[in-house]
Scaffold this active site. Structure first.
Site, short mmCIF file in Angstrom:
data_model
loop_
_atom_site.label_atom_id
_atom_site.label_comp_id
_atom_site.label_asym_id
_atom_site.label_seq_id
_atom_site.Cartn_x
_atom_site.Cartn_y
_atom_site.Cartn_z
CG HIS A 325 -0.25 0.02 2.53
ND1 HIS A 325 0.34 1.13 3.08
CD2 HIS A 325 -0.04 -1.00 3.44
CE1 HIS A 325 0.87 0.83 4.25
NE2 HIS A 325 0.65 -0.46 4.50
CB CYS A 343 2.09 -3.40 5.27
SG CYS A 343 0.51 -4.03 5.88
#
Length: 396
Positions: A325, A343
């Site tokens: 992301h 992440c």
């Protein structure tokens, strides 16, 4: 950010399968004595069907028998608007046809039989019966969906809503075919909620352009302890381009290729010490343009707590919440420092570019990290050695 609430996937239901028939078989004349489910004790020439229209709701373990008394059978057809075709076998003297396909629960079957008497006159019989409604039934939630195009790493995956005791009986009724042909195998596991799940994958990634068909012939299958299947499904899907991504946590880069050609190498920031990004191959589960990321959803509190609000260009890799992301708050760290909670972050511009290049089933492989992702955390199937994977089949 190792875990965030995943996107909701819908359960699948499918339309009924059309009436089907057993192959017509020409038989020699049979005697008038014996056999149709014990209910044929002599009399004028006739075709005798058991169970017949006068039967009460038929138990699921019952078999269908068709017998030509005083003549011979030419053809037998058995079908239902819902559960699919019924197959059968013939006795050694070809006088009795007996079903081999399990009866589905709560279904009405029609039997059509044609034959002739020993004197050559026609014999015909049509009968119907209804089976017991399911007292205890199971269904499987399957992925990918019918008619979709998916990436080269997408397995066929079925998660069941009830515990499957007789896994071999269920697996025998699951079939995957591919064009071009590939070598593949089923393997059982528990999903992250403890449900029984079975995945099918090839030895290596699917070749781009492959056409794949899943057949689920589960209606009437006894999975143990009186638990019966109700589904017959035919699911066709296609494999798209070979889009692969490799994240090197040492160099802090992600290299994206399509059909063997490098598209771009992006600067990234992966998980910091204690929150390292999973090692190994993950598979894109889905993507959303915006999602809220809050550490309380993954039980991170205290000094490491975060609430990032609306995060852009989110590509989900695991059910535990690993995403690729945009991470603009980490500006200056991309390609320099691994600073996330698991992440894979990058600039907003790069994240939007990546978001537009990947889709369901594309592999993302992380190297030089720690703690290889589990097979049931999304689709970590590719981290299991092939010999070990095959041993997960209930038919070995």
């Amino acid at each position: 950010m190792r875990q965030h609430p995943p996107a909701q996937w819908g359960r699948r239901s499918a339309p009924p399968i059309a009436f089907a028939s057993a192959a017509a078989v020409l038989l020699a004349a049979c005697s008038s004595g014996g056999g149709a489910d014990g209910g044929d004790k002599g009399g004028p020439p006739a075709i005798v069907v058991q169970p017949d229209a006068g039967s009460a709701k038929v138990p699921l373990g019952r078999k269908v028998t068709v017998h030509a008394r005083g003549g011979s059978l030419i053809s037998v057809e058995v079908g239902s608007p819902g559960p699919g075709r019924i197959l059968g076998t013939w006795s050694e003297d070809r006088s009795v046809w007996t079903s081999t396909t399990p009866l589905a629960p709560g279904a009405t079957y029609t039997v059509k039989a044609h034959g002739k008497t020993d004197g050559g006159s026609a014999l015909d019989k049509t009968a119907s019966f209804t089976t017991e409604a399911p007292k205890n039934a199971f269904v499987g939630e399957y992925h990918p969906d019918k008619g979709t195009t998916v990436g080269i790493a997408m397995p066929v995956s079925i998660t069941f809503n009830k515990p499957i005791r007789d896994k071999a009986a269920v697996e025998r009724k699951l079939h995957v075919t591919a064009s071009p042909t590939v070598q593949g195998a089923w393997s059982w596991m528990k999903d992250r909620n403890g449900n029984d799940r079975i995945d099918y994958r090839p030895v290596n990634y699917w070749p781009p352009g492959t056409r794949v068909t899943l057949r689920m012939d589960l209606a009437g299958v006894n999975a143990g302890n009186g638990l019966y299947g109700t589904q017959d499904r035919v699911v066709d899907f296609r494999i798209g381009d070979a889009v692969t991504s490799t994240v090197n946590v040492t160099t802090k880069t992600m290299t994206v290729t399509r059909n063997g050609r490098t598209l771009r190498t992006l600067k990234v920031s992966s998980g910091k010490k204690g929150y390292e990004t999973w090692n190994g191959t993950m598979v894109v589960l889905g993507k959303v343009p915006t999602i809220r990321m809050n550490s309380s959803t993954v039980r991170i509190f205290g000094p490491e707590a975060y609430d990032l609000g609306a995060v852009k260009w989110d590509v989900q890799l695991t059910q535990s919440g690993t995403y690729v992301h945009a991470a603009p708050w980490n500006k200056g760290k991309f390609g320099v420092v691994n600073g996330s909670h698991g992440c894979i972050g990058m600039s907003t511009e790069d994240a939007q570019w990546f978001y537009g290049r990947v889709d369901l089933g594309d592999p993302v492989t992380v190297v030089h990290s720690v703690d290889t992702v589990a097979a049931n955390n999304g689709y970590g199937d590719w981290n299991i050695p092939w010999a070990t994977w095959k041993r997960g089949s209930a038919l070995n």
